[in-house]
Design a protein around this motif. Structure first.
Motif, PDB file in Angstrom:
ATOM      1  N   MET A  59     -20.211 -21.446 -59.139  1.00 25.23           N
ATOM      2  CA  MET A  59     -20.514 -20.066 -58.755  1.00 25.23           C
ATOM      3  C   MET A  59     -21.763 -20.002 -57.890  1.00 25.23           C
ATOM      4  O   MET A  59     -21.799 -19.267 -56.903  1.00 25.23           O
ATOM      5  N   ALA A  60     -22.788 -20.766 -58.219  1.00 23.25           N
ATOM      6  CA  ALA A  60     -24.005 -20.790 -57.399  1.00 23.25           C
ATOM      7  C   ALA A  60     -23.687 -21.258 -55.984  1.00 23.25           C
ATOM      8  O   ALA A  60     -24.179 -20.691 -54.996  1.00 23.25           O
ATOM      9  N   TRP A  61     -22.867 -22.292 -55.868  1.00 26.24           N
ATOM     10  CA  TRP A  61     -22.490 -22.796 -54.547  1.00 26.24           C
ATOM     11  C   TRP A  61     -21.708 -21.742 -53.773  1.00 26.24           C
ATOM     12  O   TRP A  61     -21.952 -21.515 -52.586  1.00 26.24           O
ATOM     13  N   LEU A  62     -20.783 -21.092 -54.440  1.00 27.12           N
ATOM     14  CA  LEU A  62     -19.981 -20.064 -53.780  1.00 27.12           C
ATOM     15  C   LEU A  62     -20.841 -18.895 -53.318  1.00 27.12           C
ATOM     16  O   LEU A  62     -20.619 -18.344 -52.230  1.00 27.12           O
ATOM     17  N   LEU A  63     -21.822 -18.512 -54.098  1.00 29.27           N
ATOM     18  CA  LEU A  63     -22.700 -17.408 -53.692  1.00 29.27           C
ATOM     19  C   LEU A  63     -23.544 -17.797 -52.477  1.00 29.27           C
ATOM     20  O   LEU A  63     -23.791 -16.957 -51.603  1.00 29.27           O
ATOM     21  N   ALA A  64     -23.941 -19.054 -52.395  1.00 31.52           N
ATOM     22  CA  ALA A  64     -24.653 -19.514 -51.198  1.00 31.52           C
ATOM     23  C   ALA A  64     -23.732 -19.452 -49.987  1.00 31.52           C
ATOM     24  O   ALA A  64     -24.142 -19.030 -48.893  1.00 31.52           O
ATOM     25  N   GLN A  65     -22.474 -19.840 -50.159  1.00 32.25           N
ATOM     26  CA  GLN A  65     -21.515 -19.775 -49.049  1.00 32.25           C
ATOM     27  C   GLN A  65     -21.255 -18.319 -48.644  1.00 32.25           C
ATOM     28  O   GLN A  65     -21.108 -18.008 -47.467  1.00 32.25           O
ATOM     29  N   LYS A  66     -21.228 -17.446 -49.626  1.00 32.18           N
ATOM     30  CA  LYS A  66     -21.044 -16.022 -49.341  1.00 32.18           C
ATOM     31  C   LYS A  66     -22.219 -15.502 -48.506  1.00 32.18           C
ATOM     32  O   LYS A  66     -22.020 -14.725 -47.568  1.00 32.18           O
ATOM     33  N   ALA A  67     -23.410 -15.954 -48.825  1.00 28.64           N
ATOM     34  CA  ALA A  67     -24.595 -15.564 -48.055  1.00 28.64           C
ATOM     35  C   ALA A  67     -24.500 -16.064 -46.616  1.00 28.64           C
ATOM     36  O   ALA A  67     -24.896 -15.361 -45.678  1.00 28.64           O
ATOM     37  N   VAL A  68     -23.952 -17.260 -46.427  1.00 27.60           N
ATOM     38  CA  VAL A  68     -23.761 -17.788 -45.069  1.00 27.60           C
ATOM     39  C   VAL A  68     -22.815 -16.886 -44.291  1.00 27.60           C
ATOM     40  O   VAL A  68     -23.102 -16.481 -43.161  1.00 27.60           O
ATOM     41  N   HIS A  69     -21.692 -16.543 -44.907  1.00 30.46           N
ATOM     42  CA  HIS A  69     -20.685 -15.735 -44.212  1.00 30.46           C
ATOM     43  C   HIS A  69     -21.125 -14.292 -44.014  1.00 30.46           C
ATOM     44  O   HIS A  69     -20.593 -13.611 -43.136  1.00 30.46           O
ATOM     45  N   ALA A  70     -22.130 -13.853 -44.768  1.00 29.04           N
ATOM     46  CA  ALA A  70     -22.681 -12.507 -44.581  1.00 29.04           C
ATOM     47  C   ALA A  70     -23.839 -12.524 -43.580  1.00 29.04           C
ATOM     48  O   ALA A  70     -24.406 -11.479 -43.278  1.00 29.04           O
ATOM     49  N   GLY A  71     -24.189 -13.704 -43.077  1.00 33.98           N
ATOM     50  CA  GLY A  71     -25.279 -13.828 -42.118  1.00 33.98           C
ATOM     51  C   GLY A  71     -26.657 -13.796 -42.755  1.00 33.98           C
ATOM     52  O   GLY A  71     -27.660 -13.637 -42.078  1.00 33.98           O
ATOM     53  N   GLU A  72     -26.727 -13.956 -44.076  1.00 40.53           N
ATOM     54  CA  GLU A  72     -28.000 -13.907 -44.788  1.00 40.53           C
ATOM     55  C   GLU A  72     -28.660 -15.279 -44.886  1.00 40.53           C
ATOM     56  O   GLU A  72     -29.824 -15.374 -45.281  1.00 40.53           O
ATOM     57  N   MET A  73     -27.905 -16.316 -44.551  1.00 38.26           N
ATOM     58  CA  MET A  73     -28.402 -17.684 -44.663  1.00 38.26           C
ATOM     59  C   MET A  73     -27.685 -18.516 -43.604  1.00 38.26           C
ATOM     60  O   MET A  73     -26.524 -18.274 -43.313  1.00 38.26           O
ATOM     61  N   SER A  74     -28.396 -19.500 -43.068  1.00 38.12           N
ATOM     62  CA  SER A  74     -27.758 -20.381 -42.085  1.00 38.12           C
ATOM     63  C   SER A  74     -26.928 -21.441 -42.812  1.00 38.12           C
ATOM     64  O   SER A  74     -27.149 -21.721 -43.981  1.00 38.12           O
ATOM     65  N   ARG A  75     -25.989 -22.031 -42.077  1.00 42.65           N
ATOM     66  CA  ARG A  75     -25.195 -23.129 -42.646  1.00 42.65           C
ATOM     67  C   ARG A  75     -26.099 -24.302 -43.029  1.00 42.65           C
ATOM     68  O   ARG A  75     -25.862 -24.964 -44.028  1.00 42.65           O
ATOM     69  N   ALA A  76     -27.127 -24.538 -42.227  1.00 46.91           N
ATOM     70  CA  ALA A  76     -28.056 -25.632 -42.525  1.00 46.91           C
ATOM     71  C   ALA A  76     -28.810 -25.367 -43.826  1.00 46.91           C
ATOM     72  O   ALA A  76     -29.009 -26.284 -44.628  1.00 46.91           O
ATOM     73  N   GLN A  77     -29.225 -24.126 -44.050  1.00 46.17           N
ATOM     74  CA  GLN A  77     -29.895 -23.795 -45.308  1.00 46.17           C
ATOM     75  C   GLN A  77     -28.952 -24.016 -46.489  1.00 46.17           C
ATOM     76  O   GLN A  77     -29.345 -24.577 -47.509  1.00 46.17           O
ATOM     77  N   ALA A  78     -27.720 -23.541 -46.360  1.00 47.02           N
ATOM     78  CA  ALA A  78     -26.751 -23.677 -47.447  1.00 47.02           C
ATOM     79  C   ALA A  78     -26.400 -25.133 -47.710  1.00 47.02           C
ATOM     80  O   ALA A  78     -26.046 -25.484 -48.833  1.00 47.02           O
ATOM     81  N   ALA A  79     -26.508 -25.982 -46.691  1.00 45.56           N
ATOM     82  CA  ALA A  79     -26.186 -27.402 -46.842  1.00 45.56           C
ATOM     83  C   ALA A  79     -27.372 -28.213 -47.360  1.00 45.56           C
ATOM     84  O   ALA A  79     -27.227 -29.403 -47.633  1.00 45.56           O
ATOM     85  N   SER A  80     -28.514 -27.566 -47.520  1.00 45.06           N
ATOM     86  CA  SER A  80     -29.689 -28.282 -48.020  1.00 45.06           C
ATOM     87  C   SER A  80     -29.528 -28.618 -49.503  1.00 45.06           C
ATOM     88  O   SER A  80     -28.671 -28.061 -50.193  1.00 45.06           O
ATOM     89  N   ASP A  81     -30.362 -29.499 -49.976  1.00 42.74           N
ATOM     90  CA  ASP A  81     -30.300 -29.907 -51.383  1.00 42.74           C
ATOM     91  C   ASP A  81     -30.540 -28.736 -52.331  1.00 42.74           C
ATOM     92  O   ASP A  81     -30.051 -28.744 -53.458  1.00 42.74           O
ATOM     93  N   ASP A  82     -31.283 -27.735 -51.870  1.00 42.25           N
ATOM     94  CA  ASP A  82     -31.549 -26.564 -52.719  1.00 42.25           C
ATOM     95  C   ASP A  82     -30.274 -25.807 -53.090  1.00 42.25           C
ATOM     96  O   ASP A  82     -30.218 -25.178 -54.147  1.00 42.25           O
ATOM     97  N   PHE A  83     -29.280 -25.847 -52.220  1.00 48.07           N
ATOM     98  CA  PHE A  83     -28.057 -25.075 -52.450  1.00 48.07           C
ATOM     99  C   PHE A  83     -26.822 -25.951 -52.620  1.00 48.07           C
ATOM    100  O   PHE A  83     -25.713 -25.438 -52.750  1.00 48.07           O
ATOM    101  N   ALA A  84     -27.011 -27.255 -52.616  1.00 42.16           N
ATOM    102  CA  ALA A  84     -25.887 -28.178 -52.783  1.00 42.16           C
ATOM    103  C   ALA A  84     -25.340 -28.073 -54.201  1.00 42.16           C
ATOM    104  O   ALA A  84     -26.051 -27.714 -55.140  1.00 42.16           O
ATOM    105  N   LEU A  85     -24.090 -28.381 -54.327  1.00 42.91           N
ATOM    106  CA  LEU A  85     -23.468 -28.445 -55.645  1.00 42.91           C
ATOM    107  C   LEU A  85     -24.139 -29.572 -56.418  1.00 42.91           C
ATOM    108  O   LEU A  85     -24.272 -30.682 -55.927  1.00 42.91           O
ATOM    109  N   SER A  86     -24.585 -29.278 -57.601  1.00 44.32           N
ATOM    110  CA  SER A  86     -25.222 -30.332 -58.399  1.00 44.32           C
ATOM    111  C   SER A  86     -24.509 -30.440 -59.739  1.00 44.32           C
ATOM    112  O   SER A  86     -23.552 -29.744 -59.995  1.00 44.32           O
ATOM    113  N   GLY A  87     -24.961 -31.321 -60.550  1.00 45.67           N
ATOM    114  CA  GLY A  87     -24.323 -31.533 -61.842  1.00 45.67           C
ATOM    115  C   GLY A  87     -23.968 -32.978 -62.060  1.00 45.67           C
ATOM    116  O   GLY A  87     -23.778 -33.416 -63.188  1.00 45.67           O
ATOM    117  N   GLY A  88     -23.845 -33.703 -60.957  1.00 44.18           N
ATOM    118  CA  GLY A  88     -23.647 -35.147 -61.002  1.00 44.18           C
ATOM    119  C   GLY A  88     -22.674 -35.662 -62.028  1.00 44.18           C
ATOM    120  O   GLY A  88     -21.559 -35.176 -62.144  1.00 44.18           O
TER     121      GLY A  88
END
Length: 135
Positions: A59-88
């Motif tokens: 859900m956190a990852w999807l919300l970051a992607q939603k922010a990208v598609h709403a123009g609230e965040m760049s693709r580069a920001q969403a692809a950063s480690d801060d917004f990457a899918l984690s859980g390993g």
């Protein structure tokens, strides 16, 4: 900007699984667990947390992607480690559904949350690769 079709379906699936997991964990008959051996009760708690971890990460990852598609965040920001899918290791571990000591409902949640997590992990990898190639 229009949200991609994959996003809406994946978001709806994740939300439905989150609600189902919440209801399962909150309202499942805890009395029936009292009769189980302590190690099985511990395994039920552990696997319930694995389901929760997978779904909150997705859900956190999807919300970051939603922010990208709403123009609230760049693709580069969403692809950063801060917004990457984690859980390993915990989220990618497919074990659990085959453990017949666990309740069937939990086993189902484990299987479906794992499939969803792995699918989103592939999407995350593709998104990060696309940003790396563009930059």
């Amino acid at each position: 900007m229009e949200t991609p079709t994959f996003f809406n379906g994946t978001y709806d699936e994740t939300m439905a699984l989150l609600i189902e997991a919440r209801n399962y964990i909150a309202y499942h008959d805890a009395v029936s667990h009292r009769a189980l051996p302590p190690q099985v009760r511990l395994q039920i708690s552990y696997e319930s947390m694995r389901v929760t971890s997978r779904l909150t990460q997705v859900m956190a990852w999807l919300l970051a992607q939603k922010a990208v598609h709403a123009g609230e965040m760049s693709r580069a920001q969403a692809a950063s480690d801060d917004f990457a899918l984690s859980g390993g290791e915990i989220c990618t571990d497919p074990s659990g559904p085959d453990n017949e000591q666990l309740p069937e409902g939990l086993r189902s949640l484990l299987e479906r949350s794992h499939r969803l997590y792995m699918r989103v992990a592939r999407l995350d990898e593709r998104a990060r690769d696309a940003v790396a190639m563009a930059g």
